[in-house]
Design an enzyme around this catalytic site. Structure first.
Site, short mmCIF file in Angstrom:
data_model
loop_
_atom_site.label_atom_id
_atom_site.label_comp_id
_atom_site.label_asym_id
_atom_site.label_seq_id
_atom_site.Cartn_x
_atom_site.Cartn_y
_atom_site.Cartn_z
N GLU A 1 0.86 -1.22 0.01
CA GLU A 1 -0.11 -0.06 -0.07
C GLU A 1 0.96 1.27 -0.10
O GLU A 1 1.36 1.51 1.09
CB GLU A 1 -0.75 0.15 1.35
CG GLU A 1 -1.93 -1.38 1.37
CD GLU A 1 -2.84 -1.06 0.47
OE1 GLU A 1 -3.26 0.07 -0.11
OE2 GLU A 1 -3.75 -2.14 0.50
N CYS B 1 -2.37 9.32 2.61
CA CYS B 1 -2.07 8.83 1.18
C CYS B 1 -3.02 9.11 0.08
O CYS B 1 -2.74 9.04 -1.17
CB CYS B 1 -1.93 7.24 1.16
SG CYS B 1 -3.28 6.41 1.81
P1 NAD Z 1 8.11 5.44 4.78
O1 NAD Z 1 8.16 4.80 3.61
O2 NAD Z 1 9.08 6.36 5.09
O3 NAD Z 1 7.85 4.13 6.03
C1 NAD Z 1 6.89 3.38 6.08
C2 NAD Z 1 7.08 2.09 7.01
O4 NAD Z 1 8.03 1.48 6.23
C3 NAD Z 1 7.67 2.74 8.38
O5 NAD Z 1 7.30 1.58 9.15
C4 NAD Z 1 9.40 2.10 7.96
O6 NAD Z 1 9.91 2.03 9.09
C5 NAD Z 1 9.22 0.96 7.08
N1 NAD Z 1 10.31 1.00 6.23
C6 NAD Z 1 10.99 1.98 5.31
N2 NAD Z 1 11.89 1.28 4.48
C7 NAD Z 1 11.94 0.01 4.88
C8 NAD Z 1 12.78 -1.26 4.30
N3 NAD Z 1 13.61 -1.18 3.39
N4 NAD Z 1 12.39 -2.37 5.01
C9 NAD Z 1 11.52 -2.66 5.88
N5 NAD Z 1 10.56 -1.56 6.53
C10 NAD Z 1 11.04 -0.13 5.80
O7 NAD Z 1 6.61 6.09 4.71
P2 NAD Z 1 6.14 7.18 5.92
O8 NAD Z 1 6.67 8.48 5.52
O9 NAD Z 1 6.03 6.77 7.00
O10 NAD Z 1 4.59 7.44 5.20
C11 NAD Z 1 4.11 8.15 4.23
C12 NAD Z 1 4.19 7.27 2.99
O11 NAD Z 1 3.27 6.02 3.16
C13 NAD Z 1 3.64 8.08 1.64
O12 NAD Z 1 4.27 7.97 0.40
C14 NAD Z 1 1.99 7.80 1.69
O13 NAD Z 1 1.39 7.85 0.30
C15 NAD Z 1 2.12 6.12 2.00
N6 NAD Z 1 0.80 5.61 2.52
C16 NAD Z 1 0.18 4.88 1.63
C17 NAD Z 1 -0.86 4.20 2.31
C18 NAD Z 1 -1.84 3.47 1.35
O14 NAD Z 1 -2.68 2.98 2.00
N7 NAD Z 1 -1.54 3.33 -0.01
C19 NAD Z 1 -1.31 4.53 3.43
C20 NAD Z 1 -0.68 5.47 4.13
C21 NAD Z 1 0.53 6.04 3.89
#
Ligand code: NAD
Length: 507
Positions: A261, A295
């Protein structure tokens, strides 16, 4: 207007956690929970080591052996009790969401409500994990499918919906007979610990294995343990496209399942027949609500040239009246950005938009810098663009609304689809042909396609998710539960013959 201090936020967080049954004194150290309201550290929290994460997966795997054969309606009893506890502690959890993420109190309460709603959905689902029976082509045979639990589900979540997205995954995964290891956002550990304490209590009261749910705190490296561990049957990861690009191929390389997601770049098309009153309200909530940190936030407005000026004037007027500030104040509509990086990204995107010929009509400035120097309160911005420049095709996780105009509906649909992401979309129109066209196979290419309503604020009853770089996953309602189960196709022969399928003869 008095402004919260970090001390008052800390007291409020500790009180909420204690009421949820979590003991902040036992959280340990190694990392810290911060609040974007002041930008300061609120409480120390632990940080899982590689060994901690491995042990948590091991405990969840052991619990799975018991949980998978627990009847699904009995699994539903755990989720029912959890939903009741969420209802009791709605205000506590909403406090934690506001403290850690900066959402307005109303939106934070809405997020907790979403958890309650999905629990109710999952309880019903626990009696409806239907398989089909198909007519067999052979006499005396029955052909059917059975759905079984998958195993350990790893859930990695983003900061902006720190608990709702976890609950979509967890409530459904649990009734499907899986156990869960949750790696919450490193920006929202307290909310996670509050939820985990309530779920642990529900498990004890419902007689479920204590290890049915695990939390591991930390950043990408801790998440990475779930990504690479073959005991994690399904990895559900929510976050940026960048994260999905790292995680998806690694899970695929071990033939695990993933449910991604990822980011969106959501647009609304406003046609010349649209009810502009409705459109203005829909646009402003979707674009400026949650400080543009959903998102599904509206990032692109594609307006018919005949109504563009009228609509944009009204949106700009509404923006200039938005109350920005302390999210605990009931009159606040826009809280802080999550941190300095988000504000810098916003400023950088506005600069690039201007270089591409855009005009910033309102917003972009920083508020409350003297009252809360460590916090970043941004004025939501509206930018009129001559073309859909590169910066418009990217997701900047901040409140920027780019306005583009069109003259022909096909052109609007083409502009709409000409971005790499495919999460949410909407059309504002009173023309049924345009509405249906937008919903049709050659209309919006998103996973969520709305009519006369904004791009954000989905209900839990539908399947949530998007296409293209958004990752293709579907969670929450409808038949999303199937992603959390494995399907067995069964052929039962109750005859005394052994006819082969397709009329094949052998022996
Ligand atoms: P992010 O990608 O920085 O982090 C999200 C999560 O992934 C965190 O828990 C982080 O620790 C983990 N993570 C990051 N890199 C990783 C890796 N290599 N391996 C394992 N885990 C890893 O995102 P954010 O800044 O927390 O959130 C914002 C983003 O999330 C925006 O792009 C938003 O659109 C998206 N988002 C999407 C949805 C959806 O349902 N499509 C919902 C909410 C947020």
């Amino acid at each position: 207007m008095s402004y919260p201090t970090t001390e008052t936020l800390r007291d409020r967080a500790v009180a909420a956690l204690e009421r949820c049954g979590a003991d902040p004194a036992a959280f340990g150290g190694g990392a810290a929970a911060r609040s974007p309201i002041t930008g300061a550290e609120v409480l120390p929290v632990g940080h899982a080591s590689a060994a901690d994460a491995d042990a948590a997966i091991g405990r969840a795997e052991a619990a799975f052996r018991v949980w998978r054969t627990t009847p699904a309606p009995a699994r539903g009893a755990l989720v029912r009790r959890f939903g009741e506890l969420l209802r009791e502690h709605k205000s506590d959890l909403a406090d934690l969401v506001t403290i850690e993420v900066g959402k307005s109190r109303s939106e934070a309460a809405g997020e907790v409500q979403e958890m309650i709603d999905v629990c109710e959905f999952a309880v019903g689902l626990s009696r409806q994990l239907y398989g089909r029976t198909m007519p067999s082509e052979r006499p005396g045979h029955r052909l059917m499918e059975t759905w079984h639990p998958l195993g350990v589900v790893g859930v990695v979540t983003a900061f902006n919906f720190p608990v709702a997205v976890w609950s979509w995954n967890t409530a459904v995964a649990l009734v499907c007979g899986n156990t869960v290891v949750w790696k919450p956002s490193e920006l929202a550990p307290l909310t996670a610990l509050g939820c985990h304490a309530l779920l642990a209590r529900a498990a004890a009261e419902a007689g479920a294995p204590a290890d049915v749910h695990q939390v591991v705190l930390g950043g990408a490296e801790v998440g990475g343990r779930l990504v690479d561990d073959s005991r994690v049957a399904l990895l559900s990861a929510t976050g940026s496209v960048r994260m999905g690009r790292e995680v998806g191929p690694r899970v695929a390389a071990r033939f695990g399942r993933s449910l991604l997601e990822l980011g969106g770049n959501n647009a609304a098309v406003v046609t010349d027949s649209a009810d502009l009153d409705l459109a203005v309200r829909g646009v402003v909530f979707a674009a400026a609500g949650t400080a543009g940190q959903r998102c599904t936030s509206l990032r692109r407005l594609i307006v018919h040239e005949d109504v563009a000026d009228a609509l944009v004037d009204r949106v700009v007027d509404a923006y200039s009246k938005l109350r920005i500030g302390d999210p605990f104040d009931d009159s606040t509509l826009v809280g802080p950005l999550i941190g300095p990086g988000a504000y810098e990204a916003m400023r950088g995107a506005l600069r690039r938009a201007e270089e591409a010929g855009g005009t910033v009509l309102v917003g972009g400035g920083r508020r409350l810098a003297e009252t809360a120097p460590g916090a970043y309160y941004a004025e939501p911005a509206v930018v009129r663009m001559p073309v859909q420049a590169e910066v418009v095709r990217e997701e900047t996780f901040a409140p920027i609304l780019y306005v583009l105009t069109y003259s022909d509906f096909d052109e609007a649909v083409a502009l709409h689809n000409a971005v790499p992401q495919g999460l949410s979309s909407s059309v504002f129109t009173r023309d049924q042909r345009e509405a249906e066209r937008f919903l049709a196979a050659d209309g919006s290419d998103c996973g969520i396609v709305n009519v006369n309503i904004g791009t954000s604020g989905a209900e839990i009853g539908g399947a949530f998710g998007g296409e293209k770089e958004t990752g293709g996953g579907r969670e929450s309602g409808s038949d999303s539960w199937r992603a959390y189960m494995r399907r067995a196709t069964n052929t039962v022969n109750f005859s005394e013959e052994l006819p082969l399928a397709q009329g094949v003869s052998f022996l």
